[in-house]
Motif scaffolding. Structure first.
Motif, PDB file in Angstrom:
ATOM      1  N   LEU E  14       0.338  -1.735   0.255  1.00 28.70           N
ATOM      2  CA  LEU E  14       0.087   0.058   0.500  1.00 28.70           C
ATOM      3  C   LEU E  14       0.841   2.128  -0.042  1.00 28.70           C
ATOM      4  CD1 LEU E  14      -2.761   1.029   0.920  1.00 28.70           C
ATOM      5  CD2 LEU E  14      -2.037   0.719   2.905  1.00 28.70           C
ATOM      6  N   THR E  15       0.423   2.166  -1.304  1.00 24.06           N
ATOM      7  CA  THR E  15       1.929   3.442  -0.710  1.00 24.06           C
ATOM      8  C   THR E  15       0.094   4.031  -0.375  1.00 24.06           C
ATOM      9  OG1 THR E  15       2.576   2.744  -2.905  1.00 24.06           O
ATOM     10  CG2 THR E  15       2.501   5.168  -2.352  1.00 24.06           C
ATOM     11  N   VAL E  16       0.415   5.172   0.665  1.00 20.20           N
ATOM     12  CA  VAL E  16       0.011   6.108   1.329  1.00 20.20           C
ATOM     13  C   VAL E  16       0.000   7.425   0.476  1.00 20.20           C
ATOM     14  CG1 VAL E  16      -1.376   5.087   3.301  1.00 20.20           C
ATOM     15  CG2 VAL E  16       1.192   5.957   3.510  1.00 20.20           C
ATOM     16  N   ILE E  29       8.520  27.238  11.162  1.00 20.99           N
ATOM     17  CA  ILE E  29       7.371  26.320  11.939  1.00 20.99           C
ATOM     18  C   ILE E  29       6.604  25.903  10.782  1.00 20.99           C
ATOM     19  CG2 ILE E  29       5.293  25.713  13.736  1.00 20.99           C
ATOM     20  CD1 ILE E  29       6.525  27.762  15.471  1.00 20.99           C
ATOM     21  N   PHE E  30       6.358  24.475  10.615  1.00 18.24           N
ATOM     22  CA  PHE E  30       5.877  23.920   9.768  1.00 18.24           C
ATOM     23  C   PHE E  30       4.676  23.103  10.170  1.00 18.24           C
ATOM     24  CE2 PHE E  30       5.334  21.369   5.829  1.00 18.24           C
ATOM     25  CZ  PHE E  30       5.545  22.494   5.076  1.00 18.24           C
ATOM     26  N   ALA E  31       3.408  23.177   9.287  1.00 19.59           N
ATOM     27  CA  ALA E  31       2.186  22.391   9.529  1.00 19.59           C
ATOM     28  C   ALA E  31       1.841  21.942   8.868  1.00 19.59           C
ATOM     29  CB  ALA E  31       1.810  23.524  10.054  1.00 19.59           C
ATOM     30  N   LEU E  32       1.111  20.605   9.188  1.00 17.97           N
ATOM     31  CA  LEU E  32       0.753  19.449   8.350  1.00 17.97           C
ATOM     32  C   LEU E  32      -0.827  19.253   8.510  1.00 17.97           C
ATOM     33  CD1 LEU E  32       3.344  15.988   7.363  1.00 17.97           C
ATOM     34  CD2 LEU E  32       1.790  18.308   5.958  1.00 17.97           C
ATOM     35  N   ILE E  33      -1.367  19.608   7.940  1.00 18.83           N
ATOM     36  CA  ILE E  33      -2.828  19.689   7.812  1.00 18.83           C
ATOM     37  C   ILE E  33      -3.757  18.826   6.169  1.00 18.83           C
ATOM     38  CG2 ILE E  33      -3.010  21.798   9.492  1.00 18.83           C
ATOM     39  CD1 ILE E  33      -3.715  23.168   7.638  1.00 18.83           C
ATOM     40  N   GLY E  34      -4.361  18.213   6.673  1.00 16.89           N
ATOM     41  CA  GLY E  34      -5.250  17.360   6.303  1.00 16.89           C
ATOM     42  C   GLY E  34      -6.414  16.476   7.461  1.00 16.89           C
ATOM     43  N   PRO E  35      -7.556  15.621   6.010  1.00 20.84           N
ATOM     44  CA  PRO E  35      -8.476  15.419   6.908  1.00 20.84           C
ATOM     45  C   PRO E  35      -7.924  14.171   7.420  1.00 20.84           C
ATOM     46  CG  PRO E  35      -8.792  14.983   4.813  1.00 20.84           C
ATOM     47  CD  PRO E  35      -7.365  15.992   4.856  1.00 20.84           C
ATOM     48  N   ASN E  36      -8.553  13.017   8.272  1.00 18.26           N
ATOM     49  CA  ASN E  36      -8.353  12.190   9.073  1.00 18.26           C
ATOM     50  C   ASN E  36      -7.855  10.813   7.612  1.00 18.26           C
ATOM     51  OD1 ASN E  36     -11.262  11.857  11.420  1.00 18.26           O
ATOM     52  ND2 ASN E  36      -8.985  12.318  11.419  1.00 18.26           N
ATOM     53  N   GLY E  37      -7.042  10.480   7.812  1.00 21.96           N
ATOM     54  CA  GLY E  37      -6.343   9.434   6.915  1.00 21.96           C
ATOM     55  C   GLY E  37      -5.776  10.061   5.793  1.00 21.96           C
ATOM     56  N   ALA E  38      -5.452  11.044   5.270  1.00 17.80           N
ATOM     57  CA  ALA E  38      -4.728  11.672   4.693  1.00 17.80           C
ATOM     58  C   ALA E  38      -3.278  11.370   4.381  1.00 17.80           C
ATOM     59  CB  ALA E  38      -4.845  13.488   5.103  1.00 17.80           C
ATOM     60  N   GLY E  39      -2.485  10.935   5.576  1.00 20.39           N
ATOM     61  CA  GLY E  39      -1.538  10.766   5.671  1.00 20.39           C
ATOM     62  C   GLY E  39      -0.536  11.689   6.230  1.00 20.39           C
ATOM     63  N   LYS E  40      -1.100  12.807   7.403  1.00 20.12           N
ATOM     64  CA  LYS E  40      -0.217  13.068   7.997  1.00 20.12           C
ATOM     65  C   LYS E  40       0.876  12.357   8.396  1.00 20.12           C
ATOM     66  CE  LYS E  40      -3.624  15.132   9.720  1.00 20.12           C
ATOM     67  NZ  LYS E  40      -4.566  14.437   9.067  1.00 20.12           N
ATOM     68  N   SER E  41       0.342  11.343   9.203  1.00 23.17           N
ATOM     69  CA  SER E  41       1.587  10.863  10.348  1.00 23.17           C
ATOM     70  C   SER E  41       2.400   9.983   8.799  1.00 23.17           C
ATOM     71  CB  SER E  41       0.461   9.653  10.869  1.00 23.17           C
ATOM     72  OG  SER E  41      -0.379  10.692  12.265  1.00 23.17           O
ATOM     73  N   SER E  42       1.971   9.926   8.548  1.00 25.32           N
ATOM     74  CA  SER E  42       2.415   8.537   8.155  1.00 25.32           C
ATOM     75  C   SER E  42       4.157   9.420   7.033  1.00 25.32           C
ATOM     76  CB  SER E  42       2.220   8.040   6.744  1.00 25.32           C
ATOM     77  OG  SER E  42       0.829   7.312   6.761  1.00 25.32           O
ATOM     78  N   THR E  43       3.189  10.104   7.172  1.00 27.12           N
ATOM     79  CA  THR E  43       4.828  11.323   6.821  1.00 27.12           C
ATOM     80  C   THR E  43       6.141  11.676   7.311  1.00 27.12           C
ATOM     81  OG1 THR E  43       2.848  12.661   4.921  1.00 27.12           O
ATOM     82  CG2 THR E  43       5.072  13.304   5.487  1.00 27.12           C
ATOM     83  N   ILE E  44       4.694  11.864   8.208  1.00 27.91           N
ATOM     84  CA  ILE E  44       5.845  11.872   9.960  1.00 27.91           C
ATOM     85  C   ILE E  44       6.593  10.950  10.181  1.00 27.91           C
ATOM     86  CG2 ILE E  44       5.841  12.462  12.286  1.00 27.91           C
ATOM     87  CD1 ILE E  44       3.693  14.279  11.632  1.00 27.91           C
ATOM     88  N   MET E  45       6.490   9.729  10.100  1.00 29.38           N
ATOM     89  CA  MET E  45       6.737   8.556  10.725  1.00 29.38           C
ATOM     90  C   MET E  45       7.541   8.182   9.148  1.00 29.38           C
ATOM     91  SD  MET E  45       5.622   7.887  13.577  1.00 29.38           S
ATOM     92  CE  MET E  45       5.642   6.800  14.469  1.00 29.38           C
ATOM     93  N   ALA E  46       7.451   8.362   8.219  1.00 26.94           N
ATOM     94  CA  ALA E  46       8.495   7.834   6.963  1.00 26.94           C
ATOM     95  C   ALA E  46       9.624   9.085   7.397  1.00 26.94           C
ATOM     96  CB  ALA E  46       7.722   8.616   6.177  1.00 26.94           C
ATOM     97  N   ILE E  47       9.719  10.233   7.902  1.00 28.64           N
ATOM     98  CA  ILE E  47      10.616  11.350   8.044  1.00 28.64           C
ATOM     99  C   ILE E  47      11.050  10.270   9.012  1.00 28.64           C
ATOM    100  CG2 ILE E  47      11.549  13.532   9.125  1.00 28.64           C
ATOM    101  CD1 ILE E  47       8.995  14.445   7.049  1.00 28.64           C
ATOM    102  N   ALA E  48      11.168   9.982  10.410  1.00 32.08           N
ATOM    103  CA  ALA E  48      11.719   9.546  11.592  1.00 32.08           C
ATOM    104  C   ALA E  48      11.969   7.812  10.998  1.00 32.08           C
ATOM    105  CB  ALA E  48      10.794   9.631  12.980  1.00 32.08           C
ATOM    106  N   GLY E 209      -3.220  10.969   0.922  1.00 22.06           N
ATOM    107  CA  GLY E 209      -1.779  11.173   0.174  1.00 22.06           C
ATOM    108  C   GLY E 209      -0.725  11.840  -1.020  1.00 22.06           C
ATOM    109  N   ARG E 210      -1.503  13.005  -1.208  1.00 26.73           N
ATOM    110  CA  ARG E 210      -1.356  14.529  -2.291  1.00 26.73           C
ATOM    111  C   ARG E 210      -1.121  15.805  -1.574  1.00 26.73           C
ATOM    112  NH1 ARG E 210      -3.882  11.334  -5.544  1.00 26.73           N
ATOM    113  NH2 ARG E 210      -2.195   9.764  -7.108  1.00 26.73           N
ATOM    114  N   ASN E 211      -0.155  15.788  -1.754  1.00 28.86           N
ATOM    115  CA  ASN E 211      -0.213  17.422  -1.482  1.00 28.86           C
ATOM    116  C   ASN E 211      -0.946  18.485  -2.355  1.00 28.86           C
ATOM    117  OD1 ASN E 211       0.787  19.983  -1.090  1.00 28.86           O
ATOM    118  ND2 ASN E 211       2.413  19.954  -2.230  1.00 28.86           N
TER     119      ASN E 211
END
Ligand SMILES: Nc1ncnc2c1ncn2[C@@H]1O[C@H](COP(=O)(O)OP(=O)(O)OP(=O)(O)O)[C@@H](O)[C@H]1O
Ligand SMILES: Nc1ncnc2c1ncn2[C@@H]1O[C@H](COP(=O)(O)OP(=O)(O)OP(=O)(O)O)[C@@H](O)[C@H]1O
Ligand SMILES: [Mg+2]
Ligand SMILES: [Mg+2]
Lengths: 250, 286, 359, 287, 236
Positions: E14-16, E29-48, E209-211
């Protein structure tokens, strides 16, 4: 309806709740707010019996719950949605709700062996999922679902019990503003149809918008209760909850 | 006198149990695996020490090599067997571990033969008279070794910060990594130390009995589990105390309860009694 | 070419593997000896061997298979009591003779008239132990250290039965389990009992550590063991502590019998391992079976049974015959450890004392 | 034929034992390493009763009943201790059971009980009897799984605390699971005793408990047919693998280990994957 | 400071997140916003380093960190307060903080802890309590405090205000502004859009999953169409 008399809860040296008494009427929609760590969740857990209070009693519809086990308290008419979500991960979202909706069938374990049909319960569960706007994930396993969905699943499960009173611990957390507003509207609608609700929430805007009464806990004691607007105007509430720099309602 | 003798015998037995069980606690504490095959490593330790001693004639050297060797094998077992199934429900690892243990016992039987092996010239067998109690040197060394290894471990975990990394890895390996813990290394180290301690225990038992058999791990395999549970699962101090308690209980029980219960049942009767009163063992570890 | 088949169930894997291997080796040696001197009935003797892990659960289908598929003439158990007892019923109801080599459970031969045993029931040897202690060694105060299984229990039952007759007082009895290797508590207690003889039941792997620990504690009492001790490994384990230990057994290392000395020599040559009592038992059982087939003149199972019942054979474990229950009648050998070897000490041949049970 | 009959009988008995444990472990999620004790209870009860001249047809339910009672008592332990603590407690139960039986003369002690009466069905009849009971238990398990009781079991296996918070009396359900499971364990014990007709303590020890558990886990915990197949295969594994005699246990141990490594959800997992692959191929072909 | 270049990530097959790029300047300060399931947490966890990066790369301080190990990331200055907090729940508050500074020399623990206690006095009171028994808000404070213990150059926080009362939210944002002034770069995920717009320098809006929008917060605030579009977003 629900009455809490002089509840005190101790955790080792920490006094989480000090002599709290609270009362909701049938058809009420009470908001319960208070700073982090004030004891809101603890109060809820004292009501459902997952923590044992050092003192005090809980009554639901004049029935004393003190000596009942957790599941019996729930069956006396409490629907609970927890702050930290606990879906059954081995079941789909729908099954999560179906199981709870079949509370009459699971009441007596010996009899539960003789019933198999789930049709009614499935229909009811699906209605609830629709009501909370999560019907399209009905067939999914909850493992990797976003928090927002799971929060609503908790609420759906609580509703499936047809509870006399609905206890909700931060159901709006993790939802975005649109979703939060939607869910809040649905709760208000339920209340309008006669559902008694006790809501713990930090989302003040929504709480004040939908609740009929507001109670404030700080440091384990009840510091105020009454009409939302008047409560929010009390200086001690503002000080405890909002911090000094806030002088007007949000 | 009899009382004292029984107490001392209980302590010796308890010390040996402690050596086996502490290694197991480490593994359990970190990975939540009921590592039955730990007892297989214990047996292997006995075999290696025996062969090396017979070959070199130097017991201290042999036991050291054996502990290091078995420690390394422990790491290999972790890598090949446990690492791939860490995420699975606990009885998956349990069954795998039991399978591994059966296979290990059979491998020993096939390689070393079904008959027990003995030291050509067993060292440390002289008897010492300590205030009317006769002990062999090897029994005293076993106690000292247990005391030494366990205190070294305690100090090591306290002062190397590895202890805290260990505990963090237990609750959330992912987050532990995010704060700089090399989880892989921690786990390997854990298996190394735990297995080496098992080998130490196996070696001392081999010497005390002057006998190594393919099946010598079968009793420790489950008794060590009882001990770590009694100690509170994953709690080193609790395990130590539980091991001594069980050693002493068995010592007295063999004499005074011998006609009602056998030795193994004594340990488990005690365990069940304690758990019914304190469901998380003597010292809750989590 | 056609062969005469003897079926064997034996633990080759699992906890009982070491006894299983010895017994099977003994059986193999017997076959080797028989075949090299021309086989039986002009055919080669063949063993059909299945591993039963000493489990009754497995010995039942194995027995059925040996009888039905492999069509063996005689079955031999080189296994422990549980497995043997369970299989005995199958052999009996199929009408196939079955010989237990070293399993000692009293009920085995009670399965019926097709079941025989070439080793002593425990009680018999226990009685011999009592005679040895009280009559031959003239000891008075005995402590029993009992292996807590059918083997140890039945030995001790025999010992107790006759102890009084020989003027022995039993001071105390301490049971232990077959998995125990640490006897500290028992030893401490025995020391306080101050016995002049210790009747210890067990196998070499429990006896070795036990004897070491008794001697370490400074206990000087005579130690009497039995056939479970009877292997060189026992002496290796206990080392110097084993000196002077006396055992009752079936195998006389200093025997003048050619059968016995041949067995000891050829066994060592063939397997490069010192022989033991279990091996001799396996050897004997196969020899008895073979001799009976030869004597019957054909492989009819009923005939062979009758011929076994009438056996009179000099085997590696002494001169064998059976009573009406199928229990062996033979002398008890008494051996002592001297200079790291088992040596002849005495023979007990008291027919009345050694009479096996008849029902 | 007799050989095949004896194998099938053994198989049937093992299937009953494994399915009974599956009710506890697979359905209700309570791990038990002590199943041997309950099988043993059934076996000893029936051996003693029939030995005293009582009919097999009375001894059989009596064995089940007593095993079930013991199971409910142990079930009470499961209300107090959980997870790995429960696993080791149940393991303790087996050792305690053995320890007690060993020292009890009326239970035959170390010598066990021999000459257990034949139920008089004949070998073939007995096999048919055993196999039909196994089939009945499998059907019952399948039914149970889909009933509301099975549904509640699922919830308890998943998360006991949460089950309580949605109004499920998990204590009672757990006791029922233990009661049912051990009662059928008793059944398998009774059948075993009258098949082998000799019992001793060692036949119901820890090793036996682990063998039954491995049947359940290898079959795939909770999967009725998976457990049935695993029990059928593993129970006669030693017979099948006679030809590799010296390596038999090694292969067995290795097999337990590798199945867990490559298919932790057991046979039912393997089958699931094969079917889904086959299914996909079919749709690929058609699409 | 941190750049993503066409990064794609996901779980298994699965690609999110599909080809996401952005750049965060040092000290912003950089903020990621978007609805539930957009992939915000996934982005962060990929960076980490917790979610597998399937394509593209991540640069930190001009160094390609796409493939370095998770535990190395904290050493080069990335600290994480993840979604769901993921505290070491059986350990005490104190030990959790100690784990925060695990990658630093031991003596920095005390001074850093003092700073955290100053920010969240509540934690000091609860020093010896097990993390699991803290209230929801206290747990959030601990999660942030623990990340601060690592003296990060880039602080990543998922759902900062989740479960916090307004006063503490203010406090946390105060802390973040303070850290920003100290030169720490901050990457936030926030459901509370208005809050995010208030504090962030830059925002990035994700959907499925898209900007969908990226730019300075000032521009976003001026763009009612965007706000209504975003606020009007429903999930899925
Ligand atoms: N098991 C426990 N042991 C010790 N202290 C506890 C335990 N459970 C709760 N507490 C303490 O009791 C206090 C009240 O906690 P509670 O969870 O009720 O707060 P809350 O009002 O729900 O806060 P929040 O809004 O942050 O969720 C907290 O300070 C918490 O640390
Ligand atoms: N471990 C996982 N395995 C498989 N899919 C996952 C996993 N975690 C998340 N997903 C999926 O990835 C998608 C993006 O999830 P993510 O948690 O990144 O969203 P989010 O924007 O953080 O949402 P929220 O605002 O609810 O936190 C979702 O569809 C989710 O179901
Ligand atoms: Mg709360
Ligand atoms: Mg998220």
């Amino acid at each position: 309806m629900l009455r809490v008399d002089n509840i005190t809860v101790l955790f080792g040296g920490v006094t989480a709740l000090k002599d709290i008494s609270l009362h909701t009427d049938s058809g009420d929609f009470m908001g319960l707010i208070g700073p982090n760590g004030a004891g809101k969740t603890t109060l809820m857990r004292a009501i459902t019996g997952t923590v044992k209070p050092a003192e005090g009693s809980v009554y639901l519809q004049e029935k004393c719950l003190d000596h009942l086990a957790c599941h019996d308290r729930i069956r006396s008419g409490i629907g609970l949605s927890q702050q930290i979500v606990h879906p059954f991960t081995s079941m789909t979202v729908l099954e999560n709700v179906v199981l709870v909706a079949g509370y009459e069938r699971t009441k007596n374990p010996m009899r539960s062996i003789f019933s198999r049909t789930r049709k009614e319960e499935e229909e009811k569960a699906f209605e609830l999922l629709k009501l909370l706007n999560i019907d399209k994930i009905a067939g999914e396993k909850p493992t990797n679902l976003p928090l927002g969905y799971l929060k609503r699943l908790e609420v759906a499960r609580a509703l499936a019990l047809d509870p006399a009173i609905l206890l909700l611990d931060e159901p709006l957390a993790g939802l975005n503003q649109t979703e939060a507003r939607q869910l809040a509207d649905q709760l208000a609608e339920l209340n309008r149809l006669g559902q008694t609700i006790l809501l713990i929430e930090h989302n003040l805007g929504e709480v004040i918008r939908i609740c009929k009464t507001l109670a404030v806990i700080d440091n384990g004691t009840l510091i105020s209760i009454g009409q939302p607007e008047s409560v929010m105007n009390e200086p001690k509430v503002r000080k405890a909850y909002l911090g000094e720099e806030h002088h007007a309602l949000p | 006198m009899l009382f004292l003798d029984l107490l001392i015998q209980g302590l010796i037995q308890g010390g040996i149990y402690a050596l086996i069980a502490i290694g197991l606690t480490l593994v359990y504490g970190l990975l939540r695996i009921l590592h039955v095959a730990h007892a297989g490593l214990y047996t292997l330790g006995g075999y290696l020490t025996l062969y090396l001693t017979n070959f070199t004639g130097n017991f201290p050297l042999s036991i050291s090599i054996s502990m290091i060797g078995v420690g390394l094998i422990g790491m290999v077992i972790y890598r090949l067997i446990y690492q791939p199934i860490l995420e699975k429900p606990p009885f998956v690892a349990l069954i795998a571990s039991i399978g591994l243990f059966i296979a290990m016992e059979e491998i020993y039987r096939i390689i070393f033969g079904p008959y027990g092996l003995t030291f050509v010239k067993a060292p440390l067998q002289n008897t010492l008279n300590i205030g009317g109690t006769y002990l062999r040197q090897c029994e005293i060394v076993a106690i000292l070794l247990a005391a030494f290894l366990i205190s070294a471990l305690t100090l090591f975990t306290r002062y190397s910060r590895i202890g805290i990394a260990w505990r963090a890895t237990v609750t959330d390996p992912g987050m532990a990594q995010s704060f700089g813990v090399d989880v892989k290394k921690v786990r390997y180290l854990n298996f190394f130390i735990g297995s080496a301690m098992a080998a130490g225990a196996g070696s001392m038992v081999a010497l005390i009995n002057n006998l190594v058999e393919p099946t010598m791990g079968s009793v420790p395999s489950y008794k060590a589990l009882a001990i770590i549970v009694l100690g509170g699962l994953g709690n080193v101090r609790g395990t130590l105390i539980a091991a001594l308690v069980i050693g002493i209980a068995e010592s007295f029980g063999t004499i005074y309860l011998g006609n009602i219960l056998d030795r193994d049942s004594i340990a488990f009767a005690l365990l069940i009694l304690v758990l019914m009163v304190k469901p998380t063992g003597l010292f809750a570890g989590r | 070419a056609e062969t005469v088949k003897i079926g064997i169930n034996v633990p080759l894997t699992g906890f009982a593997a070491s006894d299983g291997k010895s017994a099977l080796n003994g059986a193999k040696l017997a076959v080797e000896q028989i075949n090299s001197s021309g086989g039986i009935l002009g055919k080669k003797l063949e063993l059909v061997v299945y591993d039963d892990q000493a489990s009754p659960k497995q010995s039942v289908p194995i027995a059925t298979k040996l009888i039905e598929k492999d069509k063996v003439t005689v079955g031999v158990s080189c296994s422990y009591s549980g497995a043997t007892r369970a299989a005995a019923g199958i052999y009996q109801s199929a009408g196939v003779p079955y010989i237990a080599a070293y399993a000692i459970h009293p009920d085995i031969t009670r399965a019926g008239d097709f079941v025989f045993r070439t080793s002593f029931v425990g009680e018999v040897q226990g009685r011999a132990g009592a005679k040895l202690a009280g009559d031959i060694l003239k000891k008075k105060r005995a402590v029993l250290i009992t292996l807590n299984n059918d083997f140890g229990k039945s030995l001790v039952a025999g010992f107790r039965e006759k102890a009084e007759n020989y003027g022995i007082t039993i001071v105390n009895e301490y049971p232990y389990s077959i998995k125990d290797r640490q006897f500290g508590p028992i030893v401490a207690r025995v020391k306080a009992d101050k016995p002049d003889v210790i009747y210890a039941t067990g196998y070499y792997f429990t006896a070795g550590p036990l004897v070491t620990q008794l001697r370490t504690a400074g206990i000087k009492a005579t130690i009497i063991g039995q056939e479970g001790f009877d292997t060189q490994t026992f002496i290796k384990i206990a080392g110097a502590a084993s000196e002077g230990v006396i055992i009752t057994t079936s195998l006389d290392r200093d025997s003048s019998s050619k059968e016995t000395s041949d067995f000891i020599r050829e066994y060592e040559k063939m397997f490069n391992h010192k022989t033991d009592m279990v091996a001799a038992s396996g050897h004997t059982a196969v020899k008895v079976a073979a001799a009976a087939i030869q004597h019957a003149g054909n492989t009819d199972r009923k005939n062979v049974r009758d011929s076994i019942a009438g056996t009179k054979l000099v085997a590696s474990t002494g001169t064998i015959s059976f009573n009406n229950l199928g229990e062996v009648i033979k002398n008890v050998q008494v051996q002592i450890v001297k200079d790291g070897q088992f040596r002849h000490f005495a023979v007990i041949s008291d027919k009345k004392l050694l009479a096996p049970p008849t029902r | 034929m007799e050989y095949e009959i004896s194998l099938l009988t053994i198989m049937g008995i093992a299937i009953i034992g494994a399915l009974s444990l599956n009710l506890i472990v697979g359905f209700c999620g309570q791990i038990s390493l002590g199943h041997g004790a309950f099988i043993g209870t059934g076996a000893y009860t029936s051996a003693l009763l029939t030995g005293a001249g009582i009919s097999f047809w009375i001894a059989l339910p009596a064995g089940m009943f007593l095993a079930g009672i013991l199971g409910i008592i142990v079930g009470f332990a499961s209300l107090r201790v959980r997870d790995d603590f429960l696993a080791i407690t149940t393991m303790g139960v087996v050792f305690l059971f053995l320890g007690i039986v060993r020292k009890q003369d009326f239970l035959g002690g170390e010598m066990g009980i021999a000459m257990i009466p034949d139920p008089g069905l004949g070998k073939l009849g007995y096999m048919i009897f055993v196999l039909s009971l196994a089939l009945a238990l499998a059907l019952f398990s399948l039914y149970l799984k889909r009933s509301w009781m099975g549904f509640a079991f699922d919830a308890i296996a998943d998360d006991e605390d949460t089950a309580g918070l949605v109004g499920i009396n998990s204590a009672r359900y757990k006791l029922i699971a233990f009661g049912l499971g051990t009662c059928f364990a008793g059944l398998s014990g009774v059948l075993y005793a009258h098949n082998v007709r000799f019992i001793d303590p060692e036949s119901f020890g820890f090793v036996e408990s682990i063998t039954v558990l491995s049947m359940v886990v290898i079959g795939g915990t909770g999967s009725v047919w998976g457990v049935t197949v695993a029990a059928a295969i593993l129970s006669i594994f030693p017979m099948w693998f006679q030809f590799i005699d010296d390596y038999k246990l090694l292969v067995y141990g290795g097999l337990l280990c590798t199945i867990m490594l490559f298919s932790p959800d057991g046979l039912s997992g393997i089958a699931g994957r094969i079917f889904s692959k086959a299914g996909r191929r079919k749709t690929d072909a058609s699409g | 400071m941190l750049s993503l270049e066409n990064m794609s990530c996901g779980y298994g097959n699965l690609t999110v997140i599909d080809k996401l790029s952005f750049h965060i300047a040092k000290g912003s300060i950089f903020a990621l916003i978007g609805p539930n399931g957009a992939g915000k947490s996934s982005t962060i966890m990929a960076i980490a380093g917790h979610v597998r990066i399937k394509a593209g790369s991540v640069f930190f301080k001009d160094q390609d960190i796409t493939h370095i190990s998770i535990q190395q990331r904290v050493r080069i200055g990335i600290a994480l307060a993840p979604e769901g907090r993921r505290l070491f729940s059986d350990m005490t508050v104190n030990d959790n903080l100690a784990m925060g500074s695990f990658s630093l020399p031991r003596k920095r623990f005390h001074s850093n802890r003092e700073k955290v206690f100053k920010l969240f006095p509540r934690l000091k009171e609860r020093k010896e309590q097990r993390a699991a028994s803290l209230s929801g808000g206290e747990q959030q404070m601990l999660a942030i405090g623990r990340a601060l213990m690592a003296e990060p150059e880039l602080l990543i926080i998922d759902e900062l205000s989740l479960g916090l009362m307004p006063k503490i939210i203010d406090l946390c944002y105060g802390a973040i502004s303070f850290l920003k002034d100290q030169g720490v770069t901050i990457l936030l995920v926030e459901q509370n859009t208005s809050k995010a717009l208030e504090i962030a320098d830059h925002i990035c809006v994700l959907e499925s999953g898209r900007n969908v929008w990226q730019g300075s917060a000032a521009n976003a605030r001026k763009d009612p169409a965007l706000i209504s579009a975003y606020l009007g977003l429903t999930e899925g």
